[in-house]
Design an enzyme around this catalytic site. Structure first.
Site, PDB file in Angstrom:
ATOM      1  N   ARG A 193       1.159  -1.146  -0.068  1.00  0.00           N
ATOM      2  CA  ARG A 193       0.079  -0.289  -0.062  1.00  0.00           C
ATOM      3  C   ARG A 193       0.942   1.271  -0.326  1.00  0.00           C
ATOM      4  O   ARG A 193       1.685   0.996   1.146  1.00  0.00           O
ATOM      5  CB  ARG A 193      -1.264  -0.090   1.050  1.00  0.00           C
ATOM      6  CG  ARG A 193      -2.044   1.567   1.349  1.00  0.00           C
ATOM      7  CD  ARG A 193      -2.402   1.389   2.896  1.00  0.00           C
ATOM      8  NE  ARG A 193      -3.237   3.005   3.316  1.00  0.00           N
ATOM      9  CZ  ARG A 193      -2.778   3.698   3.094  1.00  0.00           C
ATOM     10  NH1 ARG A 193      -1.421   3.906   3.578  1.00  0.00           N
ATOM     11  NH2 ARG A 193      -3.367   4.095   4.092  1.00  0.00           N
ATOM     12  N   ASP A 240       1.210   4.662   1.115  1.00  0.00           N
ATOM     13  CA  ASP A 240       0.740   5.877   1.719  1.00  0.00           C
ATOM     14  C   ASP A 240       0.686   7.461   0.998  1.00  0.00           C
ATOM     15  O   ASP A 240       1.873   7.589   0.190  1.00  0.00           O
ATOM     16  CB  ASP A 240       1.197   5.636   3.703  1.00  0.00           C
ATOM     17  CG  ASP A 240       1.176   6.299   4.205  1.00  0.00           C
ATOM     18  OD1 ASP A 240       0.225   7.496   4.583  1.00  0.00           O
ATOM     19  OD2 ASP A 240       2.097   7.804   4.034  1.00  0.00           O
ATOM     20  N   LYS A 261      -0.808  10.624  -3.660  1.00  0.00           N
ATOM     21  CA  LYS A 261      -0.802  11.990  -4.412  1.00  0.00           C
ATOM     22  C   LYS A 261      -0.163  13.154  -3.794  1.00  0.00           C
ATOM     23  O   LYS A 261       0.183  13.686  -4.186  1.00  0.00           O
ATOM     24  CB  LYS A 261      -2.405  12.688  -3.895  1.00  0.00           C
ATOM     25  CG  LYS A 261      -2.607  13.041  -2.298  1.00  0.00           C
ATOM     26  CD  LYS A 261      -3.636  14.122  -2.528  1.00  0.00           C
ATOM     27  CE  LYS A 261      -3.847  14.584  -0.969  1.00  0.00           C
ATOM     28  NZ  LYS A 261      -4.839  12.990  -0.091  1.00  0.00           N
ATOM     29  N   GLU A 293      -3.212   5.267  -1.281  1.00  0.00           N
ATOM     30  CA  GLU A 293      -4.369   6.084  -0.599  1.00  0.00           C
ATOM     31  C   GLU A 293      -4.320   7.049  -1.121  1.00  0.00           C
ATOM     32  O   GLU A 293      -3.587   7.730  -1.087  1.00  0.00           O
ATOM     33  CB  GLU A 293      -3.458   5.959   0.618  1.00  0.00           C
ATOM     34  CG  GLU A 293      -4.308   6.074   1.336  1.00  0.00           C
ATOM     35  CD  GLU A 293      -3.500   7.278   2.658  1.00  0.00           C
ATOM     36  OE1 GLU A 293      -4.224   7.718   3.954  1.00  0.00           O
ATOM     37  OE2 GLU A 293      -2.480   7.757   2.510  1.00  0.00           O
ATOM     38  N   HIS A 312      -7.406   3.037   8.461  1.00  0.00           N
ATOM     39  CA  HIS A 312      -6.101   3.060   9.263  1.00  0.00           C
ATOM     40  C   HIS A 312      -6.881   4.281  10.069  1.00  0.00           C
ATOM     41  O   HIS A 312      -7.231   4.519  11.237  1.00  0.00           O
ATOM     42  CB  HIS A 312      -5.498   3.061   9.468  1.00  0.00           C
ATOM     43  CG  HIS A 312      -4.007   3.708   9.172  1.00  0.00           C
ATOM     44  ND1 HIS A 312      -3.973   3.669   7.499  1.00  0.00           N
ATOM     45  CD2 HIS A 312      -3.719   4.802   9.151  1.00  0.00           C
ATOM     46  CE1 HIS A 312      -3.208   4.633   7.556  1.00  0.00           C
ATOM     47  NE2 HIS A 312      -3.324   5.356   8.001  1.00  0.00           N
TER      48      HIS A 312
END
Length: 291
Positions: A177, A179, A182, A206, A267
């Site tokens: 994943r 993090d 962007k 994400e 999360h």
């Protein structure tokens, strides 16, 4: 066994790289990729966890933080820095939890970071400020000087991040994943997550798209990875409100199914105060907690 029996096929693992501080957000402020040691556990425990997951036919997906490093009150951009280098030398616990690399040498220096500018709130909505969002620092009340933003043009940054991924793959990790995707230039993501490294693995980003649609569009068009489907999440949440309608789910706003990672909770949603409104009505939540 219980996780597998409940019907899950995999587990998303919080960032295990060396970090300090008990609260959850410190896991997203790495001090050194080369060491697996934090309040969540050490390298031996990490390896044991992967082994247990595999034994129960569960895949292991790892959360990676490559946009920035840990906040420093002194704004020193030598990582891990003299303080930690001395601790590495004095205490074998660090060498005993070394995933890769030479701990007698530093990880990054000032040249491996972007200039010390904070992202302005208005930058997210301005198509002309995409590069600022991707190259400037994430700043908030806790980190007034911001999280040191890594320079994607640094060969050192790219090579160390690639070594981290390759080392984790050797341990049995099945995917990653990304993090704060962007906040990373798409060139950075392409340089680190090469086809050779992530072949056969599942990678997703994400990217919270509220007011930031341009970043999501760039990510989905430029790399062959999936992304959290916040669009579908918003559609489901809206349909469940007192004024909502399930008819909206007949043809909801959602990502391309081949690139969509659907979810019920991340999360951030229970942990990050700014996102708890996605669980409860904000006014109700605020009244219950702060009354």
């Amino acid at each position: 066994k219980e996780i597998s029996a409940l019907g899950y096929s995999g587990v998303l693992i919080s960032p295990p790289a060396f970090s300090e501080g008990r609260e959850w957000f410190y896991r997203y402020q790495p001090i050194d990729y080369r060491i697996i040691y934090s309040p969540l556990g050490n390298l031996k425990e990490f390896v044991a966890m992967i082994s247990i997951l595999k034994r129960n036919q569960l895949k292991a997906y790892l959360d990676v933080v490559f946009n920035h490093m840990a906040y420093r009150e002194d704004n020193n951009l030598n990582f891990p820095g003299e303080h930690y280098m001395a601790k590495y030398k004095a205490d074998k616990i660090y060498s005993g939890n070394c995933l890769f690399g030479d701990l007698s040498k530093g990880l990054f220096t000032e040249v491996d970071f972007n200039p010390k500018n904070c992202i302005e709130a208005s930058d997210y909505d301005d198509p002309n400020k995409m590069k600022d969002v991707q190259n400037d620092r994430i700043c908030d009340e806790r980190t007034k000087e911001g999280l040191p933003d890594l320079n994607h043009n640094s060969e050192k940054v790219i090579s160390e991040q690639q070594e981290y991924l390759k080392s984790m793959i050797k341990l049995g990790v099945d995917g990653f994943r990304i993090d704060a995707a962007k906040h990373m230039p798409i060139e950075h993501i392409k340089k680190v997550f090469t086809k050779e490294i992530i072949q056969g693995l599942f990678v997703f980003g994400e990217i919270i798209p509220a007011h930031h649609g341009q970043f999501l569009n760039e990510f989905l068009s430029e790399v062959d990875f999936s992304a959290y489907d916040f669009n579908l999440f918003y559609s489901i949440r809206e349909s469940m409100t007192p004024d909502g309608s399930l008819e909206k789910l007949v043809s909801p706003n959602q990502l391309n199914p081949f690139k969509s990672l659907t979810f019920a909770v991340t999360h951030d949603i229970p942990n990050n105060e700014a996102m708890r409104m996605f669980i409860l009505d904000f006014n109700v939540y605020r009244g219950q907690v702060y009354a």
